[in-house]
Scaffold this motif. Structure first.
Motif, PDB file in Angstrom:
ATOM      1  N   TYR A 153      -6.537   1.693  -2.939  1.00 34.19           N
ATOM      2  CA  TYR A 153      -5.925   2.934  -2.455  1.00 34.19           C
ATOM      3  C   TYR A 153      -4.764   2.670  -1.490  1.00 34.19           C
ATOM      4  O   TYR A 153      -3.656   3.203  -1.660  1.00 34.19           O
ATOM      5  CB  TYR A 153      -6.994   3.806  -1.785  1.00 34.19           C
ATOM      6  N   LYS A 154      -4.988   1.842  -0.508  1.00 34.21           N
ATOM      7  CA  LYS A 154      -3.968   1.562   0.503  1.00 34.21           C
ATOM      8  C   LYS A 154      -2.751   0.872  -0.113  1.00 34.21           C
ATOM      9  O   LYS A 154      -1.599   1.191   0.216  1.00 34.21           O
ATOM     10  CB  LYS A 154      -4.551   0.704   1.625  1.00 34.21           C
ATOM     11  N   ILE A 155      -2.987  -0.058  -1.038  1.00 33.10           N
ATOM     12  CA  ILE A 155      -1.901  -0.785  -1.689  1.00 33.10           C
ATOM     13  C   ILE A 155      -1.037   0.172  -2.495  1.00 33.10           C
ATOM     14  O   ILE A 155       0.200   0.127  -2.437  1.00 33.10           O
ATOM     15  CB  ILE A 155      -2.467  -1.890  -2.603  1.00 33.10           C
ATOM     16  N   LEU A 156      -1.678   1.068  -3.255  1.00 32.17           N
ATOM     17  CA  LEU A 156      -0.935   2.043  -4.051  1.00 32.17           C
ATOM     18  C   LEU A 156      -0.126   2.975  -3.160  1.00 32.17           C
ATOM     19  O   LEU A 156       1.044   3.245  -3.430  1.00 32.17           O
ATOM     20  CB  LEU A 156      -1.906   2.864  -4.912  1.00 32.17           C
ATOM     21  N   LYS A 157      -0.747   3.443  -2.089  1.00 32.11           N
ATOM     22  CA  LYS A 157      -0.054   4.377  -1.202  1.00 32.11           C
ATOM     23  C   LYS A 157       1.193   3.750  -0.590  1.00 32.11           C
ATOM     24  O   LYS A 157       2.238   4.390  -0.480  1.00 32.11           O
ATOM     25  CB  LYS A 157      -1.023   4.831  -0.095  1.00 32.11           C
ATOM     26  N   GLU A 158       1.092   2.474  -0.220  1.00 28.49           N
ATOM     27  CA  GLU A 158       2.243   1.779   0.389  1.00 28.49           C
ATOM     28  C   GLU A 158       3.389   1.596  -0.602  1.00 28.49           C
ATOM     29  O   GLU A 158       4.546   1.757  -0.257  1.00 28.49           O
ATOM     30  CB  GLU A 158       1.795   0.421   0.936  1.00 28.49           C
ATOM     31  N   ARG A 159       3.075   1.260  -1.832  1.00 30.93           N
ATOM     32  CA  ARG A 159       4.120   1.032  -2.841  1.00 30.93           C
ATOM     33  C   ARG A 159       4.646   2.319  -3.438  1.00 30.93           C
ATOM     34  O   ARG A 159       5.789   2.376  -3.896  1.00 30.93           O
ATOM     35  CB  ARG A 159       3.587   0.120  -3.957  1.00 30.93           C
ATOM     36  N   LEU A 177      -1.368  -9.259 -18.393  1.00 32.98           N
ATOM     37  CA  LEU A 177      -0.305  -8.249 -18.383  1.00 32.98           C
ATOM     38  C   LEU A 177       0.117  -7.910 -16.955  1.00 32.98           C
ATOM     39  O   LEU A 177       1.291  -7.638 -16.697  1.00 32.98           O
ATOM     40  CB  LEU A 177      -0.755  -6.986 -19.121  1.00 32.98           C
ATOM     41  N   GLU A 178      -0.825  -7.946 -16.036  1.00 34.02           N
ATOM     42  CA  GLU A 178      -0.492  -7.704 -14.630  1.00 34.02           C
ATOM     43  C   GLU A 178       0.491  -8.762 -14.132  1.00 34.02           C
ATOM     44  O   GLU A 178       1.424  -8.458 -13.372  1.00 34.02           O
ATOM     45  CB  GLU A 178      -1.757  -7.717 -13.775  1.00 34.02           C
ATOM     46  N   GLN A 179       0.325  -9.999 -14.562  1.00 39.45           N
ATOM     47  CA  GLN A 179       1.238 -11.076 -14.160  1.00 39.45           C
ATOM     48  C   GLN A 179       2.646 -10.835 -14.676  1.00 39.45           C
ATOM     49  O   GLN A 179       3.629 -11.192 -14.024  1.00 39.45           O
ATOM     50  CB  GLN A 179       0.693 -12.409 -14.676  1.00 39.45           C
ATOM     51  N   LEU A 180       2.760 -10.200 -15.836  1.00 43.13           N
ATOM     52  CA  LEU A 180       4.076  -9.952 -16.433  1.00 43.13           C
ATOM     53  C   LEU A 180       4.720  -8.656 -15.947  1.00 43.13           C
ATOM     54  O   LEU A 180       5.939  -8.529 -15.943  1.00 43.13           O
ATOM     55  CB  LEU A 180       3.950  -9.899 -17.960  1.00 43.13           C
ATOM     56  N   LEU A 181       3.896  -7.686 -15.534  1.00 45.47           N
ATOM     57  CA  LEU A 181       4.398  -6.344 -15.232  1.00 45.47           C
ATOM     58  C   LEU A 181       4.378  -5.986 -13.752  1.00 45.47           C
ATOM     59  O   LEU A 181       4.512  -4.811 -13.409  1.00 45.47           O
ATOM     60  CB  LEU A 181       3.555  -5.305 -15.995  1.00 45.47           C
ATOM     61  N   SER A 182       4.230  -6.970 -12.884  1.00 44.24           N
ATOM     62  CA  SER A 182       4.015  -6.677 -11.461  1.00 44.24           C
ATOM     63  C   SER A 182       5.196  -5.986 -10.774  1.00 44.24           C
ATOM     64  O   SER A 182       5.055  -5.463  -9.676  1.00 44.24           O
ATOM     65  CB  SER A 182       3.662  -7.960 -10.706  1.00 44.24           C
ATOM     66  N   ARG A 183       6.372  -5.978 -11.389  1.00 43.83           N
ATOM     67  CA  ARG A 183       7.525  -5.311 -10.769  1.00 43.83           C
ATOM     68  C   ARG A 183       7.413  -3.782 -10.875  1.00 43.83           C
ATOM     69  O   ARG A 183       7.798  -3.061  -9.964  1.00 43.83           O
ATOM     70  CB  ARG A 183       8.827  -5.766 -11.426  1.00 43.83           C
ATOM     71  N   THR A 184       6.962  -3.289 -12.014  1.00 41.58           N
ATOM     72  CA  THR A 184       6.967  -1.849 -12.254  1.00 41.58           C
ATOM     73  C   THR A 184       5.575  -1.216 -12.346  1.00 41.58           C
ATOM     74  O   THR A 184       5.443   0.001 -12.291  1.00 41.58           O
ATOM     75  CB  THR A 184       7.722  -1.540 -13.557  1.00 41.58           C
ATOM     76  N   PHE A 185       4.531  -2.044 -12.483  1.00 43.69           N
ATOM     77  CA  PHE A 185       3.164  -1.544 -12.586  1.00 43.69           C
ATOM     78  C   PHE A 185       2.334  -2.041 -11.412  1.00 43.69           C
ATOM     79  O   PHE A 185       2.673  -3.033 -10.779  1.00 43.69           O
ATOM     80  CB  PHE A 185       2.520  -2.015 -13.894  1.00 43.69           C
ATOM     81  N   ILE A 186       1.247  -1.333 -11.151  1.00 46.17           N
ATOM     82  CA  ILE A 186       0.363  -1.721 -10.061  1.00 46.17           C
ATOM     83  C   ILE A 186      -1.086  -1.594 -10.520  1.00 46.17           C
ATOM     84  O   ILE A 186      -1.443  -0.670 -11.265  1.00 46.17           O
ATOM     85  CB  ILE A 186       0.614  -0.848  -8.804  1.00 46.17           C
ATOM     86  N   ARG A 187      -1.898  -2.534 -10.094  1.00 47.53           N
ATOM     87  CA  ARG A 187      -3.339  -2.523 -10.417  1.00 47.53           C
ATOM     88  C   ARG A 187      -4.012  -1.575  -9.436  1.00 47.53           C
ATOM     89  O   ARG A 187      -4.136  -1.864  -8.249  1.00 47.53           O
ATOM     90  CB  ARG A 187      -3.897  -3.936 -10.284  1.00 47.53           C
ATOM     91  N   ILE A 188      -4.432  -0.403  -9.916  1.00 42.63           N
ATOM     92  CA  ILE A 188      -5.044   0.577  -9.018  1.00 42.63           C
ATOM     93  C   ILE A 188      -6.566   0.620  -9.164  1.00 42.63           C
ATOM     94  O   ILE A 188      -7.245   1.328  -8.414  1.00 42.63           O
ATOM     95  CB  ILE A 188      -4.465   1.994  -9.233  1.00 42.63           C
ATOM     96  N   HIS A 189      -7.075  -0.137 -10.104  1.00 45.86           N
ATOM     97  CA  HIS A 189      -8.504  -0.134 -10.390  1.00 45.86           C
ATOM     98  C   HIS A 189      -8.799  -1.394 -11.184  1.00 45.86           C
ATOM     99  O   HIS A 189      -7.901  -1.960 -11.805  1.00 45.86           O
ATOM    100  CB  HIS A 189      -8.851   1.131 -11.211  1.00 45.86           C
ATOM    101  N   LYS A 190     -10.033  -1.852 -11.182  1.00 46.36           N
ATOM    102  CA  LYS A 190     -10.371  -3.078 -11.919  1.00 46.36           C
ATOM    103  C   LYS A 190     -10.061  -2.951 -13.408  1.00 46.36           C
ATOM    104  O   LYS A 190      -9.872  -3.958 -14.101  1.00 46.36           O
ATOM    105  CB  LYS A 190     -11.845  -3.437 -11.720  1.00 46.36           C
ATOM    106  N   SER A 191      -9.968  -1.701 -13.890  1.00 45.20           N
ATOM    107  CA  SER A 191      -9.741  -1.486 -15.321  1.00 45.20           C
ATOM    108  C   SER A 191      -8.396  -0.860 -15.661  1.00 45.20           C
ATOM    109  O   SER A 191      -8.123  -0.596 -16.836  1.00 45.20           O
ATOM    110  CB  SER A 191     -10.854  -0.593 -15.896  1.00 45.20           C
ATOM    111  N   PRO A 247      -8.610   6.797 -12.180  1.00 46.46           N
ATOM    112  CA  PRO A 247      -9.352   6.437 -10.959  1.00 46.46           C
ATOM    113  C   PRO A 247      -8.659   5.332 -10.170  1.00 46.46           C
ATOM    114  O   PRO A 247      -8.040   4.437 -10.729  1.00 46.46           O
ATOM    115  CB  PRO A 247     -10.704   5.970 -11.501  1.00 46.46           C
ATOM    116  N   ILE A 248      -8.777   5.433  -8.847  1.00 48.30           N
ATOM    117  CA  ILE A 248      -8.231   4.419  -7.940  1.00 48.30           C
ATOM    118  C   ILE A 248      -9.398   3.731  -7.245  1.00 48.30           C
ATOM    119  O   ILE A 248     -10.249   4.383  -6.642  1.00 48.30           O
ATOM    120  CB  ILE A 248      -7.304   5.045  -6.870  1.00 48.30           C
ATOM    121  N   GLY A 249      -9.464   2.429  -7.324  1.00 42.80           N
ATOM    122  CA  GLY A 249     -10.513   1.688  -6.631  1.00 42.80           C
ATOM    123  C   GLY A 249     -10.325   1.795  -5.125  1.00 42.80           C
ATOM    124  O   GLY A 249      -9.195   1.874  -4.633  1.00 42.80           O
TER     125      GLY A 249
END
Length: 232
Positions: free
Chosen positions: A224-230, A174-188, A218-220
């Motif tokens: 954290y840095k990746i989420l903050k930048e986006r 799902l991450e491969q399909l949703l990478s435009r609008t969603f972000i992986r903030i944690h392993k789960s 939770p943010i892994g």
């Protein structure tokens, strides 16, 4: 790799098969050809697959009838079709790629590579997620989705109305399909970026994303840095 090719023109089906065997080599475990939707649907329901390569017009039948079932499964779907005008709709349903006919081996390999490189198709965005519910396929609008939680080989979709739905695709797919609008903030967790209200830092270097509905995710530490930048 286990692959199903759904194509009614034998010459084209064999060409796709030949190219696919060249691309995957010894990594290819099985490759099956199907010339009808009913035959393909039966095979999909009874076999474990990694990819389905689907033509949208088989003997006059509408490929979207099979597509809605296909994209709800755990594998990725790649459309190979001459009907270029259907590409946008296909992407909205959640296909990994749309390969227009005529095509060459390089273009087909590019489609397979999207499964590992997270490369997105320019200008195309997933708008629906197909889920299996009570034996039927239901389409869930992406705009209704808040976040996704990994649940082993499955995922849990959390919606704005407070309900939760189960999806057969893994969090990685799902991450491969949703990478435009969603972000992986944690392993789960995958979270819709536009729903993040605030990033909270707690003692012990623990990070949380507060959503607009008040939920905390939770943010892994490495995310954290990746989420903050986006997010900013």
């Amino acid at each position: 790799m286990n692959i199903l090719i759904v194509e009614d023109e034998a010459r084209i089906a064999k060409r796709i098969e030949r190219m696919t065997r060249t691309i995957f080599g010894s990594a290819l475990q099985s490759i099956t050809l199907s010339s009808s939707f009913q035959e393909a649907l039966h095979y999909i329901e009874n076999n474990v697959l990694d990819f389905v390569l689907l033509d949208l017009n088989l003997n006059g039948e509408n490929g979207f009838d099979l597509l809605t079932t296909s994209v709800s499964k755990s594998f990725h779907t790649i459309i190979i079709s001459a009907n270029k005008d259907q590409a946008i709709t296909a992407f909205e349903y959640g296909v990994l790629d749309f390969v227009p006919k005529p095509f060459n081996q390089e273009r087909l390999e590019q489609a397979f590579n999207r499964a590992t490189t997270k490369e997105t198709s320019e200008g195309h965005e997933l708008k629906l997620l197909a889920i299996k519910k009570r034996g039927r396929v239901q389409l869930v609008p992406i705009e209704e989705l808040l976040y996704i939680k990994g649940a082993g080989t499955y995922t849990e979709l959390f919606l704005k109305n407070g309900t939760k739905e189960l999806h057969d695709k893994s969090l990685e797919k799902l991450e491969q399909l949703l990478s435009r609008t969603f972000i992986r903030i944690h392993k789960s967790y995958l979270v819709k970026i536009s729903e993040v209200k605030e990033i909270i830092v707690k003692s012990g270097s623990k990070y949380w994303a507060e959503l607009k509905n008040g939920e905390l995710i939770p943010i892994g530490r490495t995310k954290y840095k990746i989420l903050k930048e986006r997010w900013l």
